[in-house]
Design a protein around this motif. Sequence first.
Motif, PDB file in Angstrom:
ATOM      1  N   UNK A   1       0.835  -1.214   0.000  1.00  0.00           N
ATOM      2  CA  UNK A   1       0.000   0.000   0.000  1.00  0.00           C
ATOM      3  C   UNK A   1       0.862   1.254   0.000  1.00  0.00           C
ATOM      4  N   UNK A   2       1.903   1.210   0.833  1.00  0.00           N
ATOM      5  CA  UNK A   2       2.776   2.379   0.958  1.00  0.00           C
ATOM      6  C   UNK A   2       3.498   2.647  -0.375  1.00  0.00           C
ATOM      7  N   UNK A   3       3.955   1.566  -0.995  1.00  0.00           N
ATOM      8  CA  UNK A   3       4.648   1.715  -2.290  1.00  0.00           C
ATOM      9  C   UNK A   3       3.688   2.301  -3.331  1.00  0.00           C
ATOM     10  N   UNK A   4       2.441   1.815  -3.307  1.00  0.00           N
ATOM     11  CA  UNK A   4       1.445   2.290  -4.271  1.00  0.00           C
ATOM     12  C   UNK A   4       1.191   3.793  -4.080  1.00  0.00           C
ATOM     13  N   UNK A   5       1.129   4.206  -2.798  1.00  0.00           N
ATOM     14  CA  UNK A   5       0.925   5.636  -2.517  1.00  0.00           C
ATOM     15  C   UNK A   5       2.105   6.472  -3.015  1.00  0.00           C
ATOM     16  N   UNK A   6       3.293   5.948  -2.816  1.00  0.00           N
ATOM     17  CA  UNK A   6       4.482   6.704  -3.245  1.00  0.00           C
ATOM     18  C   UNK A   6       4.544   6.860  -4.758  1.00  0.00           C
ATOM     19  N   UNK A   7       4.194   5.794  -5.486  1.00  0.00           N
ATOM     20  CA  UNK A   7       4.179   5.875  -6.951  1.00  0.00           C
ATOM     21  C   UNK A   7       3.122   6.900  -7.379  1.00  0.00           C
ATOM     22  N   UNK A   8       1.929   6.778  -6.767  1.00  0.00           N
ATOM     23  CA  UNK A   8       0.817   7.670  -7.109  1.00  0.00           C
ATOM     24  C   UNK A   8       1.203   9.128  -6.866  1.00  0.00           C
ATOM     25  N   UNK A   9       1.913   9.371  -5.761  1.00  0.00           N
ATOM     26  CA  UNK A   9       2.317  10.729  -5.422  1.00  0.00           C
ATOM     27  C   UNK A   9       3.243  11.300  -6.495  1.00  0.00           C
ATOM     28  N   UNK A  10       4.182  10.475  -6.983  1.00  0.00           N
ATOM     29  CA  UNK A  10       5.138  10.966  -7.984  1.00  0.00           C
ATOM     30  C   UNK A  10       4.456  11.330  -9.301  1.00  0.00           C
ATOM     31  N   UNK A  11       3.455  10.530  -9.700  1.00  0.00           N
ATOM     32  CA  UNK A  11       2.849  10.792 -11.019  1.00  0.00           C
ATOM     33  C   UNK A  11       1.509  11.514 -10.907  1.00  0.00           C
ATOM     34  N   UNK A  12       1.112  11.884  -9.699  1.00  0.00           N
ATOM     35  CA  UNK A  12      -0.099  12.689  -9.517  1.00  0.00           C
ATOM     36  C   UNK A  12      -1.387  11.947  -9.823  1.00  0.00           C
ATOM     37  N   UNK A  13      -1.489  10.701  -9.348  1.00  0.00           N
ATOM     38  CA  UNK A  13      -2.743   9.956  -9.546  1.00  0.00           C
ATOM     39  C   UNK A  13      -3.198   9.392  -8.205  1.00  0.00           C
ATOM     40  N   UNK A  14      -4.230   8.568  -8.234  1.00  0.00           N
ATOM     41  CA  UNK A  14      -4.707   7.940  -6.997  1.00  0.00           C
ATOM     42  C   UNK A  14      -4.051   6.564  -6.851  1.00  0.00           C
ATOM     43  N   UNK A  15      -3.791   6.117  -5.613  1.00  0.00           N
ATOM     44  CA  UNK A  15      -3.135   4.816  -5.425  1.00  0.00           C
ATOM     45  C   UNK A  15      -3.893   3.673  -6.126  1.00  0.00           C
ATOM     46  N   UNK A  16      -5.221   3.761  -6.158  1.00  0.00           N
ATOM     47  CA  UNK A  16      -6.019   2.716  -6.795  1.00  0.00           C
ATOM     48  C   UNK A  16      -5.839   2.638  -8.307  1.00  0.00           C
ATOM     49  N   UNK A  17      -5.161   3.628  -8.865  1.00  0.00           N
ATOM     50  CA  UNK A  17      -4.943   3.633 -10.315  1.00  0.00           C
ATOM     51  C   UNK A  17      -3.588   3.021 -10.707  1.00  0.00           C
ATOM     52  N   UNK A  18      -2.847   2.548  -9.694  1.00  0.00           N
ATOM     53  CA  UNK A  18      -1.504   2.007  -9.932  1.00  0.00           C
ATOM     54  C   UNK A  18      -1.555   0.476  -9.921  1.00  0.00           C
ATOM     55  N   UNK A  19      -1.165  -0.156 -11.029  1.00  0.00           N
ATOM     56  CA  UNK A  19      -1.065  -1.615 -11.095  1.00  0.00           C
ATOM     57  C   UNK A  19       0.413  -1.965 -11.202  1.00  0.00           C
ATOM     58  N   UNK A  20       0.895  -2.813 -10.292  1.00  0.00           N
ATOM     59  CA  UNK A  20       2.299  -3.228 -10.393  1.00  0.00           C
ATOM     60  C   UNK A  20       2.423  -4.358 -11.407  1.00  0.00           C
ATOM     61  N   UNK A  21       3.456  -4.256 -12.251  1.00  0.00           N
ATOM     62  CA  UNK A  21       3.714  -5.255 -13.299  1.00  0.00           C
ATOM     63  C   UNK A  21       5.171  -5.696 -13.210  1.00  0.00           C
ATOM     64  N   UNK A  22       5.593  -6.515 -14.176  1.00  0.00           N
ATOM     65  CA  UNK A  22       6.971  -7.025 -14.135  1.00  0.00           C
ATOM     66  C   UNK A  22       7.960  -6.118 -14.853  1.00  0.00           C
ATOM     67  N   UNK A  23       7.483  -5.196 -15.668  1.00  0.00           N
ATOM     68  CA  UNK A  23       8.406  -4.309 -16.402  1.00  0.00           C
ATOM     69  C   UNK A  23       7.625  -3.322 -17.261  1.00  0.00           C
ATOM     70  N   UNK A  24       8.339  -2.379 -17.834  1.00  0.00           N
ATOM     71  CA  UNK A  24       7.718  -1.400 -18.719  1.00  0.00           C
ATOM     72  C   UNK A  24       7.111  -2.068 -19.946  1.00  0.00           C
ATOM     73  N   UNK A  25       7.777  -3.090 -20.454  1.00  0.00           N
ATOM     74  CA  UNK A  25       7.293  -3.789 -21.640  1.00  0.00           C
ATOM     75  C   UNK A  25       5.935  -4.434 -21.360  1.00  0.00           C
ATOM     76  N   UNK A  26       5.824  -5.091 -20.215  1.00  0.00           N
ATOM     77  CA  UNK A  26       4.540  -5.722 -19.865  1.00  0.00           C
ATOM     78  C   UNK A  26       3.436  -4.666 -19.801  1.00  0.00           C
ATOM     79  N   UNK A  27       3.715  -3.541 -19.158  1.00  0.00           N
ATOM     80  CA  UNK A  27       2.711  -2.489 -18.998  1.00  0.00           C
ATOM     81  C   UNK A  27       2.209  -2.005 -20.351  1.00  0.00           C
ATOM     82  N   UNK A  28       3.146  -1.757 -21.243  1.00  0.00           N
ATOM     83  CA  UNK A  28       2.818  -1.245 -22.571  1.00  0.00           C
ATOM     84  C   UNK A  28       1.974  -2.267 -23.353  1.00  0.00           C
ATOM     85  N   UNK A  29       2.422  -3.525 -23.333  1.00  0.00           N
ATOM     86  CA  UNK A  29       1.676  -4.593 -24.018  1.00  0.00           C
ATOM     87  C   UNK A  29       0.270  -4.723 -23.441  1.00  0.00           C
ATOM     88  N   UNK A  30       0.168  -4.668 -22.104  1.00  0.00           N
ATOM     89  CA  UNK A  30      -1.121  -4.872 -21.433  1.00  0.00           C
ATOM     90  C   UNK A  30      -2.120  -3.773 -21.782  1.00  0.00           C
TER      91      UNK A  30
END
Length: 395
Positions: free
Chosen positions: A60-89
């Motif tokens: 949860x804490x990691x999700x909040x920190x990511x959200x804070x950096x990119x200016x979104x809500x923690x619930x909008x952050x999905x952790x993946x295995x890499x940038x490539x996976x995110x883009x493909x998904x």
Amino acid sequence: MVCALCQNHMKTSELIYLDNNATTRVDPAVVDEMLPYLTELYGNPSSGYRFGQQVGKALDKARERVAHLIGCEPGEVIFTSCGTESTNAAINSALLMDRDRQHIVTTRVEHSATLKHCETLAKQGHEVTWLGVDEKGQIDLHELEKAIRPDTAIVTVMWANNETGVLFPIHEIAEIVRKKHVLFHTDAVQAVGKIPLNLAESKINFLSLSGHKLHCPKGVGVLYVNKRTKFAPYLIGGGQENGKRAGTQNVPSIVALGKACEVAGHNLHHEKTVVRKLRDEFEKGVLTQIEGAHVNGDTEHRLPNTSNLAFEGIDSEGALMLLDQNHICCSSGSACTTGSVHASHVLKAMGLSDERARASLRFSFSRFNTHAEVEKALEIMPKVIGKLRRIAMAA
Ligand SMILES: *Cc1c(COP(=O)(O)O)cnc(C)c1O
């Protein structure tokens, strides 16, 4: 303790690492933060007892920190295995949403995570519109608008180019795409941590980022999915990541990414000032000392850390070898295509000749580089380029 292998390792003290767009040094503060999750805190974050919940709280804490950096809500952050996976998904999800929308719009200068995926989709029958760029590496927004059709599923355009550092006007592009009621994804792997991003003020549906480009270990990334955007999962199984990405989370790396995002947020000003100064000092030094050197791409809309330079009369493959012998790491084109004889697709799309594209090198800096390294690199560069030109003349 002496390790036989270590004798072959590069002494990192003599290394001048100017390839930070390929990957970055892991910040020691990030290592400290992740270590307990590799040792005693091994519980499953989905378990109900406190030993698991404790780990769940770290996610949860990691999700909040990511959200804070990119200016979104923690619930909008999905952790993946890499940038490539995110883009493909993101692209796959858009194609699954509506059978009548199977057309994709992208650019000719994307990272292979997007480029190769779209090429594969094209072979499978999807129509893809490839937007070209001008000599500065910029797309034409009118052309983009005209490319969007009633059957377009998604528009995907990178935020910052990994080879040239050129920045696209992503908020403006997102507005155009939204007006056409089409989904928009941006590969922001090179932008996150280098320039401020605020998703709360944008019309972006999906955004990809990767840990190892911002001083976190390799093998962890994020897909941002706007809370009003429907998403079709790529990995199906357990209910992890709010049902959007099954599979037990890579907890140590996610904790690391959270810390890396926190540190990146604190260092945004440093990127804009100190890192930019190192890059500019290097670039100016090279341009004044070496004749026939040119900057590739838009210098006005560019990441603060990247310099892509062409040197008349050299071949980048030879340059990389000589620079390696002098303990300088940099790259020609993107790391993923190094070793192939093809000139960079990004530089080619900008209209550079094969010759100039093959005479180009990318130098990318980070907050771990020093002024002393830049000075040393500026001593080595004219010697290396001079030697290469003498060899080429003799041949
Ligand atoms: C590195 C990079 C990727 C791929 O990220 P991985 O985590 O290595 O899969 C995608 N896009 C850009 C622009 C990159 O620089």
